[in-house]
Scaffold this motif. Structure first.
Motif: not given
Ligand code: ADP
Ligand code: ASP
Ligand code: MG
Length: 409
Positions: A7, A9, A172-175, A178, A182-184, A208, A210
């Motif tokens: 998948k 995102g 597959y996502t932008d981090v 897990v 949240d690394p941001r 969270a 993610v």
């Molecule tokens: P996508 O559009 O790929 O579904 P999301 O925005 O839904 O992506 O999820 C990814 C985001 O989740 C990351 O960019 C990050 O900011 C956030 N996030 C929140 N908590 C966490 C966590 N514990 N580990 C990794 N990412 C997290």
């Protein structure tokens, strides 16, 4: 030859350049002899844009029509990805949720998947095609388009992986996995190699974002491991799988937080049987979900009663209680929509004392006042003023030895 369910995102399909990267990865998987099913989200920002349009058209958009609108975002990306694959002579076919019979209940905007008829997908895979499925959407018994709630493409992917018997579901996502938080928000957050379903469920339900909670519920119910990976860089990602008996569990696996909180306090209510019931019954009748509840020790036969709700429901809950305040014989009702909830999560907490005091000590050292506390076997949540969110999460991250450069675990 293994079946891969992947998948991608919104940010991973944000433009044609990114969509071509997805196509390239799929082509490589095919070359290695794998069957490939890809679930995609709408391009990043698109679902929000559509939601904005709906709210311009109507203060209270019809839920059925909202789903007709929101589901279009994913229809764009499935078509573009299939076209990109075809450009490179990789046979591919795109399907909306309805076309592959992702059958859901009729709860528009937050529908649940009931079952998936995978015959069509199987036929295509047998013909050597890459199957591209629109995430976040399904169809109800009446043939209406439904959507699965924000982040719902995760759930589509896990449901497909479960139905097809895939070894794991790759998200597959932008981090690149897990993290401990949240690394941001916390640049020192550390990537986790492995998490149990139980821990991920708790982290997801405590904020969270993610993974969608339902995706984790589905994975746990059907025992499909989830692997969270970056579409921007190679790596092993984070594996979310059942707890293994011999594994030593970390004390704290992560810190989750949510900004979507608000609290309501009913002051000076008579301290007698039935008051909590009367207050919360009025709120439940209006379909407003209550999270934390706190009742103070009574003072001269009157007490204060505080509870939290989703920030979107705050005004409504407040209005409702202001009218019932008189009936209750309460002095006043006040609201505060500038609070946040921060939670420590870890299955290792079960067998350890002293975590709460370390948590409260770390917050006190920063001068952060705790407004409410709630605990369970594997989590401790606190409510604090929203202005302390970043400070509090960072302080706790350090206090529990979670920082990247920390020696402890
Ligand atoms: P996508 O559009 O790929 O579904 P999301 O925005 O839904 O992506 O999820 C990814 C985001 O989740 C990351 O960019 C990050 O900011 C956030 N996030 C929140 N908590 C966490 C966590 N514990 N580990 C990794 N990412 C997290
Ligand atoms: N596009 C939907 C959303 O933004 C579903 C998803 O991305 O998972 O919530
Ligand atoms: Mg998401």
């Amino acid at each position: 030859m293994a079946l891969m369910v992947k998948k991608y995102g919104g940010t991973s399909v944000a433009d044609l350049e990114r969509i071509r990267v997805v196509a390239e990865q799929a082509q490589e998987d095919r070359r290695q002899g794998h069957d490939v099913v890809i679930v995609v989200s709408a391009m990043s920002g698109e679902t929000n844009r559509l939601m904005g349009l709906a709210l311009e058209a109507s203060d209270n958009p019809n839920p059925r029509e909202l789903d007709v609108l929101l589901s279009t975002g994913e229809q764009v990306t499935i078509a573009l990805l299939s076209m990109c694959l075809a450009e490179w002579n990789c046979p591919a076919v795109s399907y909306t949720g309805a076309q592959v019979h992702i059958r859901t209940d009729s709860a528009f905007n937050k529908a649940r998947i009931l079952d998936i008829d995978q015959r069509r997908i199987r036929r295509d895979l047998e013909k050597g095609r890459v199957v591209v499925v629109a995430g976040f959407q399904g169809v109800d018994e009446e043939g209406n388009i439904t959507t699965l709630g924000r982040g719902g493409s995760d759930t589509t992917a896990v449901a497909l992986a479960a139905a097809q018997g895939a070894k794991e579901c790759q998200i597959y996502t932008d981090v690149d996995g897990v993290y401990t938080t949240d690394p941001r928000v916390v640049p020192k957050a550390r990537k986790l190699d492995r998490l149990t379903f139980e821990e991920m469920l708790e982290l997801a339900s405590l904020g969270a974002k993610v993974l969608q909670i339902r995706a984790v519920e589905f994975a746990s119910k059907y025992n499909v491991p989830i692997r969270v990976l970056s579409s921007f860089e190679a790596g092993e990602g984070t594996l979310i799988a059942p707890e293994e008996a011999e594994m030593e569990q970390p004390l704290i696996s992560g810190i989750a937080f949510t900004r979507d909180e608000a609290k309501i306090t009913v002051q000076g209510v008579p301290d007698k049987p039935g008051i909590a019931y009367q207050i919360l019954d009025a709120v439940a009748d209006a379909n407003i979900e209550v999270d934390m509840i706190l009742q103070n020790i009574s003072n001269e036969s009157a007490t204060d009663f505080t509870f939290t709700v989703h920030r979107n429901d705050h005004e409504r809950a407040l209005g409702l209680l202001e009218t019932t305040c008189g009936e209750l014989g309460a002095q006043s009702v006040t609201g505060d929509a500038s609070i946040v909830k921060i939670s420590l999560v870890g299955v290792g907490m079960r067998s350890h004392a002293g975590i709460a005091s370390t948590m409260f000590g770390a917050l006190a050292a920063e001068g952060i006042n705790i407004q409410m506390i709630s605990t369970s076997e594997i989590k401790i949540s606190v409510v604090v003023d929203e202005k302390y969110l970043e400070l509090a999460v960072r302080a706790l991250h350090t206090a529990f030895g979670l920082d990247q450069d920390s020696e402890e675990d």
